[in-house]
Design a protein around this motif. Structure first.
Motif, PDB file in Angstrom:
ATOM      1  N   CYS A   1      41.563  44.453  36.333  1.00 54.92           N
ATOM      2  CA  CYS A   1      40.537  44.235  35.310  1.00 54.92           C
ATOM      3  C   CYS A   1      39.367  45.182  35.547  1.00 54.92           C
ATOM      4  O   CYS A   1      38.869  45.289  36.673  1.00 54.92           O
TER       5      CYS A   1
ATOM      6  N   ARG B   1      36.387  44.854  34.736  1.00 60.10           N
ATOM      7  CA  ARG B   1      35.109  44.173  34.974  1.00 60.10           C
ATOM      8  C   ARG B   1      35.079  43.437  36.300  1.00 60.10           C
ATOM      9  O   ARG B   1      34.206  43.665  37.130  1.00 60.10           O
ATOM     10  N   CYS B   2      36.032  42.521  36.481  1.00 67.07           N
ATOM     11  CA  CYS B   2      35.963  41.680  37.677  1.00 67.07           C
ATOM     12  C   CYS B   2      36.877  42.192  38.776  1.00 67.07           C
ATOM     13  O   CYS B   2      36.950  41.611  39.851  1.00 67.07           O
TER      14      CYS B   2
ATOM     15  N   CYS C   1      40.833  41.499  31.975  1.00 64.78           N
ATOM     16  CA  CYS C   1      41.487  40.205  31.995  1.00 64.78           C
ATOM     17  C   CYS C   1      40.982  39.392  30.798  1.00 64.78           C
ATOM     18  O   CYS C   1      39.962  39.726  30.204  1.00 64.78           O
TER      19      CYS C   1
ATOM     20  N   CYS D   1      37.215  38.336  30.987  1.00 61.84           N
ATOM     21  CA  CYS D   1      36.240  39.401  30.782  1.00 61.84           C
ATOM     22  C   CYS D   1      36.323  39.948  29.366  1.00 61.84           C
ATOM     23  O   CYS D   1      35.311  40.314  28.776  1.00 61.84           O
TER      24      CYS D   1
ATOM     25  N   ASP E   1      34.085  33.329  36.583  1.00 62.96           N
ATOM     26  CA  ASP E   1      33.820  34.602  37.258  1.00 62.96           C
ATOM     27  C   ASP E   1      32.330  34.660  37.537  1.00 62.96           C
ATOM     28  O   ASP E   1      31.535  34.158  36.769  1.00 62.96           O
TER      29      ASP E   1
HETATM   30 ZN    ZN Z   1      38.129  40.264  34.545  1.00 63.96          ZN
END
Ligand code: ZN
Ligand code: ZN
Length: 130
Positions: free
Chosen positions: A43, A45-46, A81, A84, A129
């Motif tokens: 992902c 972002r995370c 994901c 996100c 998250d």
């Molecule tokens: Zn993510």
């Protein structure tokens, strides 16, 4: 794209149709596959990592939010994901609400929300998250 001014010529029309079909085919069914081949399954972002067992939770985000813009080098794609991706789009929801009618009557596989239900299901766990 040529404008259709003269009488259609069958051979040319065939070619145009074949090309259009191929293009829309590719666009509709393979941009995710291509993105998954191009990029590591992580992902953006995370940084969560994915494998075959959960790759269905990894989605393709279009950086410019134009789902028709699918350059072969993947420069408009970002793997996110579902969480996100949901986040990424939720701030647009208010704006998008004003243009939903535009999306409403498109073919199902042309919409950008194949993961919407999935995200809802996955959210049942209540994990967050940070
Ligand atoms: Zn993510
Ligand atoms: Zn997106």
């Amino acid at each position: 794209m040529p404008t259709r001014s003269g009488p259609p010529d069958a051979a040319r029309l065939d070619k145009i149709v074949a090309e259009a079909r191929r293009a829309s085919d590719e666009r509709a069914k393979t941009y995710r596959e291509r993105a998954l081949k191009l990029f590591p399954w992580i992902c953006g972002r995370c940084a969560r990592e994915f494998d075959r067992t959960n790759v269905h939770q990894l989605t393709v985000h279009h950086r410019d939010h134009n789902h028709d813009n699918n350059p072969p080098d993947g420069s408009n794609w970002e793997l996110l994901c579902v969480y996100c991706h949901d986040n990424e789009h939720s701030r647009e929801l208010e704006a998008a609400a004003q243009r939903t009618s535009d999306e409403g009557d498109r073919a199902p596989n042309a919409t950008h929300r194949p993961f919407a239900d999935l995200a809802k299901l996955l959210k049942g766990g209540g994990s967050r998250d940070t």
